[in-house]
Design a protein around this motif. Structure first.
Motif, mmCIF file in Angstrom:
data_model
loop_
_atom_site.group_PDB
_atom_site.id
_atom_site.type_symbol
_atom_site.label_atom_id
_atom_site.label_comp_id
_atom_site.label_asym_id
_atom_site.label_seq_id
_atom_site.Cartn_x
_atom_site.Cartn_y
_atom_site.Cartn_z
ATOM 1 N N ALA A 82 -71.436 -33.840 -17.394
ATOM 2 C CA ALA A 82 -71.526 -34.925 -18.390
ATOM 3 C C ALA A 82 -73.044 -35.273 -17.680
ATOM 4 C CB ALA A 82 -70.582 -35.818 -18.780
ATOM 5 N N LEU A 83 -72.912 -36.071 -16.347
ATOM 6 C CA LEU A 83 -74.061 -36.430 -15.650
ATOM 7 C C LEU A 83 -75.350 -35.448 -16.289
ATOM 8 C CD1 LEU A 83 -75.541 -38.341 -14.162
ATOM 9 C CD2 LEU A 83 -75.094 -36.429 -12.823
ATOM 10 N N LEU A 84 -75.373 -33.788 -16.079
ATOM 11 C CA LEU A 84 -76.335 -33.419 -16.789
ATOM 12 C C LEU A 84 -76.539 -34.226 -18.111
ATOM 13 C CD1 LEU A 84 -78.063 -30.488 -16.372
ATOM 14 C CD2 LEU A 84 -76.221 -29.452 -16.869
ATOM 15 N N LEU A 85 -75.939 -34.164 -19.457
ATOM 16 C CA LEU A 85 -76.065 -34.081 -20.485
ATOM 17 C C LEU A 85 -76.711 -35.008 -20.955
ATOM 18 C CD1 LEU A 85 -73.377 -31.027 -21.931
ATOM 19 C CD2 LEU A 85 -76.162 -30.731 -21.027
ATOM 20 N N LEU A 86 -75.742 -36.037 -20.156
ATOM 21 C CA LEU A 86 -76.611 -37.193 -21.170
ATOM 22 C C LEU A 86 -77.545 -38.136 -20.032
ATOM 23 C CD1 LEU A 86 -72.865 -38.467 -21.258
ATOM 24 C CD2 LEU A 86 -74.338 -37.861 -23.069
ATOM 25 N N HIS A 133 -69.539 -43.081 -22.864
ATOM 26 C CA HIS A 133 -68.497 -42.112 -22.635
ATOM 27 C C HIS A 133 -68.073 -42.118 -21.690
ATOM 28 C CE1 HIS A 133 -67.445 -37.263 -21.774
ATOM 29 N NE2 HIS A 133 -68.138 -37.516 -21.052
ATOM 30 N N ALA A 134 -66.282 -41.969 -21.268
ATOM 31 C CA ALA A 134 -65.675 -41.732 -20.350
ATOM 32 C C ALA A 134 -64.602 -40.300 -19.837
ATOM 33 C CB ALA A 134 -64.646 -43.627 -20.145
ATOM 34 N N PHE A 135 -64.656 -40.840 -18.585
ATOM 35 C CA PHE A 135 -63.422 -39.093 -18.421
ATOM 36 C C PHE A 135 -63.069 -39.664 -16.940
ATOM 37 C CE2 PHE A 135 -62.859 -35.375 -15.713
ATOM 38 C CZ PHE A 135 -62.062 -34.969 -16.486
ATOM 39 N N PRO A 136 -61.823 -39.619 -16.984
ATOM 40 C CA PRO A 136 -60.402 -39.697 -17.378
ATOM 41 C C PRO A 136 -60.924 -41.092 -18.659
ATOM 42 C CG PRO A 136 -60.358 -39.997 -15.712
ATOM 43 C CD PRO A 136 -61.287 -40.174 -15.387
ATOM 44 N N ASP A 137 -60.099 -40.598 -19.940
ATOM 45 C CA ASP A 137 -60.729 -41.226 -20.665
ATOM 46 C C ASP A 137 -59.779 -42.503 -21.025
ATOM 47 O OD1 ASP A 137 -61.564 -42.089 -23.521
ATOM 48 O OD2 ASP A 137 -60.371 -40.535 -24.973
ATOM 49 N N GLY A 142 -60.280 -45.323 -22.867
ATOM 50 C CA GLY A 142 -60.088 -46.364 -23.805
ATOM 51 C C GLY A 142 -60.162 -47.493 -24.208
ATOM 52 N N GLY A 143 -60.842 -47.639 -24.910
ATOM 53 C CA GLY A 143 -61.668 -49.420 -24.776
ATOM 54 C C GLY A 143 -62.514 -49.168 -24.011
ATOM 55 N N ASP A 144 -63.075 -50.675 -23.081
ATOM 56 C CA ASP A 144 -63.809 -50.869 -21.995
ATOM 57 C C ASP A 144 -63.377 -49.835 -20.806
ATOM 58 O OD1 ASP A 144 -66.038 -51.499 -23.796
ATOM 59 O OD2 ASP A 144 -65.027 -53.564 -23.840
ATOM 60 N N GLY A 145 -62.140 -49.634 -20.828
ATOM 61 C CA GLY A 145 -61.197 -49.099 -20.165
ATOM 62 C C GLY A 145 -61.098 -50.130 -18.534
ATOM 63 N N PRO A 146 -61.063 -49.416 -17.623
ATOM 64 C CA PRO A 146 -60.301 -50.512 -16.333
ATOM 65 C C PRO A 146 -61.815 -50.818 -15.678
ATOM 66 C CG PRO A 146 -59.909 -48.035 -16.047
ATOM 67 C CD PRO A 146 -60.873 -48.419 -17.225
ATOM 68 N N VAL A 147 -61.806 -52.053 -14.445
ATOM 69 C CA VAL A 147 -63.431 -51.924 -14.122
ATOM 70 C C VAL A 147 -63.734 -51.059 -12.714
ATOM 71 C CG1 VAL A 147 -64.221 -53.948 -12.449
ATOM 72 C CG2 VAL A 147 -62.941 -54.578 -13.973
ATOM 73 N N ARG A 155 -68.325 -42.775 -15.848
ATOM 74 C CA ARG A 155 -68.657 -44.323 -16.922
ATOM 75 C C ARG A 155 -69.897 -44.080 -17.635
ATOM 76 N NH1 ARG A 155 -63.688 -43.207 -16.796
ATOM 77 N NH2 ARG A 155 -62.214 -44.261 -16.460
ATOM 78 N N VAL A 156 -70.211 -43.443 -18.482
ATOM 79 C CA VAL A 156 -71.695 -43.838 -19.472
ATOM 80 C C VAL A 156 -71.217 -45.135 -20.319
ATOM 81 C CG1 VAL A 156 -73.564 -43.121 -20.446
ATOM 82 C CG2 VAL A 156 -71.827 -41.308 -19.010
ATOM 83 N N PHE A 157 -72.358 -46.524 -20.203
ATOM 84 C CA PHE A 157 -72.698 -47.389 -20.328
ATOM 85 C C PHE A 157 -73.857 -47.479 -21.025
ATOM 86 C CE2 PHE A 157 -69.546 -48.114 -17.774
ATOM 87 C CZ PHE A 157 -68.564 -48.937 -17.934
ATOM 88 N N MET A 158 -74.053 -47.808 -22.763
ATOM 89 C CA MET A 158 -75.080 -48.209 -23.330
ATOM 90 C C MET A 158 -75.677 -50.000 -23.768
ATOM 91 S SD MET A 158 -78.448 -47.457 -23.784
ATOM 92 C CE MET A 158 -78.184 -45.023 -24.671
ATOM 93 N N THR A 159 -75.811 -50.512 -23.073
ATOM 94 C CA THR A 159 -76.700 -52.394 -24.047
ATOM 95 C C THR A 159 -77.820 -51.518 -24.510
ATOM 96 O OG1 THR A 159 -76.257 -52.606 -21.733
ATOM 97 C CG2 THR A 159 -77.093 -54.302 -22.823
ATOM 98 N N GLU A 160 -77.474 -52.024 -25.447
ATOM 99 C CA GLU A 160 -78.634 -52.827 -26.684
ATOM 100 C C GLU A 160 -79.176 -53.523 -26.939
ATOM 101 O OE1 GLU A 160 -77.260 -49.930 -29.589
ATOM 102 O OE2 GLU A 160 -75.647 -50.347 -29.472
ATOM 103 N N GLY A 161 -80.636 -53.325 -27.516
ATOM 104 C CA GLY A 161 -81.260 -54.260 -27.263
ATOM 105 C C GLY A 161 -81.771 -55.399 -26.196
ATOM 106 N N GLY A 162 -82.057 -54.228 -25.162
ATOM 107 C CA GLY A 162 -82.215 -54.575 -23.818
ATOM 108 C C GLY A 162 -82.118 -56.301 -22.892
ATOM 109 N N HIS A 163 -80.120 -55.804 -23.022
ATOM 110 C CA HIS A 163 -80.011 -56.928 -22.448
ATOM 111 C C HIS A 163 -79.508 -56.658 -21.218
ATOM 112 C CE1 HIS A 163 -80.033 -60.023 -25.930
ATOM 113 N NE2 HIS A 163 -79.369 -59.153 -26.584
#
Length: 593
Positions: free
Chosen positions: A407-411, A564-568, A570-575, A583-591
């Motif tokens: 997943a790291l490789l492809l994202l 993207h999350a593995f293990p999946d 759902g939602g934002d998931g635990p901390v 866990r792969v996140f995107m902050t849009e708009g430059g925040h």
């Protein structure tokens, strides 16, 4: 609508009209050269300036010919465009305009869209069989296939790095027009085609050049694979510059991967190649140039080469996944989580510091380069095939850790590359194979076994005897990839994962990728790393990954969009970050910057 393409070279057989061909050979070590044409009297070639010999003969496409360069030596054309009878047989005149190209509107794809799939054409079944497989490859989300070297080599089984006739596509794979059909078909379905080219040495069998063109080689200088080529000689520079342009202009390849350029001492030739390609390629057409370069020369990337194979990135990940540390993996034996953070942030790990294994400095700083200057991979022909038994990572690594690394490789914003079969988790080996004559085959087999004796597992001579013989046809056959392998539930799960991850890359990463730079990367656990990149629209991509089984509880909170999350979860998931998790996140708009 169709088009026809030809690129005229200084050397070789150039068709002037349907019944006349110009033959030109660089033979500075000769005082006399004659042309031998099948079915015609021998013709004396006229010496011209700078060591060239030439003549015009009344023959057209299909004529077979060789050159007599000594009383007892007849050789094929070093710029032959076709070798129907292998490296020792006659060359054949080709009409490059005989093929009608259909993909006339194709202008390539941007580098940021690149997802590479490395292919050995022989294992794929030849040019036509690979052509039939292109729709399946494209359906994965792959945007480019990269062909291992095609220059004519001895026999029909070889990786391609033993090529001796750089202009002639390997005849065991099909005809010249079969190769053009492969490229044309790829373009019609939106795939780029890259070619791996070898300009640092010639193979040992069928290499006659030293007999009639001794200045091509630098006296007393050798690479790991043979005599060093002298790029200070103008005719040598031209021979290889024109070879690159021949593949790009006549065969319409979308890019070249230059093998082991650290073995080319005339660095200025690489820069000349860059300039010549940019000048020659049609306006609006996108062509990409990639390097394999152990020197980690960041300035070549700043000067215009699109990217370099990221061996440092592979090696760090391989050690983390397998625990292996012999050979060059000894450079990555300790601190690998910190080192993984470095290659995600800077691309290169070695940026001038001393390598533990060699004791010499290597590399230069590249942290200012965009992430797309680096091609990342978990597997390739070298890293699998140079192992004694050709094992793939699906045999060597914990499957859950490998799932995270995949997943790291492809994202990751670095350009991803897969090796054929990786998309379904193949466990078949990719072995080192050749088809040399018997005497040379024995030398290659024994030399390979001696090299591997340095590894503890092969210190016992009896164990070394079990290493597959590269020249045995069974070694090649063991590397084949039957279609049935793709039909198992496990294989289908990996294919579905590949398609899903590449769809995420297409949606979230690629549109923001041009000029994306790493912000930071650091270890957040024993085997866990957090890395962030600023994308070109100001968005922040964050990847947290854990290659160990122990959960990491103390990770920075992230309120960004979870893509993207593995293990999946759902939602934002635990901390926290679970063991073998990503866990792969995107902050849009430059925040969040």
């Amino acid at each position: 609508m169709s088009a026809r393409h030809a690129y005229r070279t200084t050397m070789g057989a150039t068709l002037l009209d349907p019944s006349r061909t110009l033959f030109r050979l660089w033979a500075p070590s000769c005082t006399y050269v004659s042309l031998l044409l099948d079915g015609h009297p021998d013709r004396v070639m006229h010496a011209t300036a700078d060591g060239y010999f030439e003549c015009i003969a009344p023959v057209g496409a299909g004529a077979r010919y060789r050159y007599r360069v000594g009383p007892d030596l007849v050789v094929p054309d070093p710029a032959s465009r076709a070798q129907p009878d292998d490296v020792h047989g006659p060359s054949m005149v080709v009409d490059p305009r005989a093929f009608e190209w259909r993909s006339t509107q194709w202008t390539g794809r941007s580098w940021e869209q690149t997802v590479i799939y490395e292919v050995h054409v022989g294992i794929a079944g030849g040019f036509r069989a690979l052509c039939d497989d292109l729709p399946r490859i494209a359906a994965l989300g792959v945007t480019a296939i990269e062909l291992m070297p095609l220059s004519e080599f001895p026999g029909g089984r070889n990786w391609g790095y033993d090529g001796v006739l750089p202009y002639a596509p390997e005849s065991a794979y099909g005809t010249v027009d079969d190769l053009k059909m492969l490229v044309d078909t790829a373009h019609r379905i939106g795939l780029m085609v890259f070619l791996d080219v070898v300009y640092n040495h010639f193979g040992p069998d069928g290499n006659y050049l030293a007999e009639y063109a001794a200045p091509l080689f630098r006296a007393g200088s050798h690479t790991a694979w043979g005599a060093a080529i002298d790029f200070a000689v103008p005719q040598v520079r031209t021979y290889f510059l024109e070879n690159a342009l021949y593949w790009l202009m006549e065969f319409r390849f979308d890019g070249l991967r230059l093998d082991a350029v650290d073995a080319i001492t005339e660095r200025d030739w690489l820069l000349e190649l860059l300039v010549r390609v940019r000048e020659c390629v049609e306006p609006g057409r996108r062509v990409h140039l990639m390097l394999e370069n152990r020197n980690n020369d960041a300035d070549l990337l700043r000067r215009g080469f699109d990217a370099q194979w990221n061996d440092d990135g592979h090696n760090v990940l391989h050690v983390l996944l397998t625990g292996e540390h012999e050979g060059y993996y000894g450079n990555f034996e300790t601190g690998t989580t910190r080192e993984l953070a470095t290659v995600l942030r800077d691309g290169f790990l070695f940026q001038g510091q001393i390598e533990p294994v060699t004791g010499h400095p290597r590399g230069s700083p590249g942290g200012d380069l965009p992430a797309t200057s680096f091609i990342l991979f978990l597997q390739n022909h070298d890293q699998i095939g140079n192992r004694a038994f050709g094992e793939r990572l699906d045999v060597l690594a914990n499957p859950r850790a490998l799932r995270v690394a995949y997943a790291l490789l492809l994202l990751c914003p670095q350009i991803p590359m897969l090796f054929m079969g990786e998309e379904w988790g193949s466990t078949r080996p990719f072995l080192f194979f050749t088809s040399h004559h018997a005497a040379l085959g024995h030398v290659v087999r024994d030399g390979r076994r001696r090299e591997l004796a340095a590894f503890s597992h092969f210190s016992d001579p009896a164990v070394r005897e079990t290493i597959p013989d590269p020249n045995d046809p069974a070694t090649f056959e063991a590397s084949r990839l039957p279609q049935s392998d793709r039909q198992t539930p496990r294989a289908q799960d990996r294919i579905n994962l590949t398609t899903h991850l590449l769809a995420l890359r297409t949606k979230w990463i690629i549109p923001r990728l041009r000029g994306a730079h790493a912000l930071d990367a650091h270890a957040i656990g024993n085997r866990a790393v957090l890395a962030r990149w600023r994308m070109n629209d100001g968005a922040i991509l964050t990847i947290m990954l854990n290659l160990g089984g122990e959960a990491v509880a103390d990770v920075p909170p992230c309120a960004d969009r979870l893509i993207h999350a593995f293990p999946d979860v759902g939602g934002d998931g635990p901390v926290g970050l679970p063991g073998y998790g990503i866990r792969v996140f995107m902050t849009e708009g430059g925040h969040g910057g």
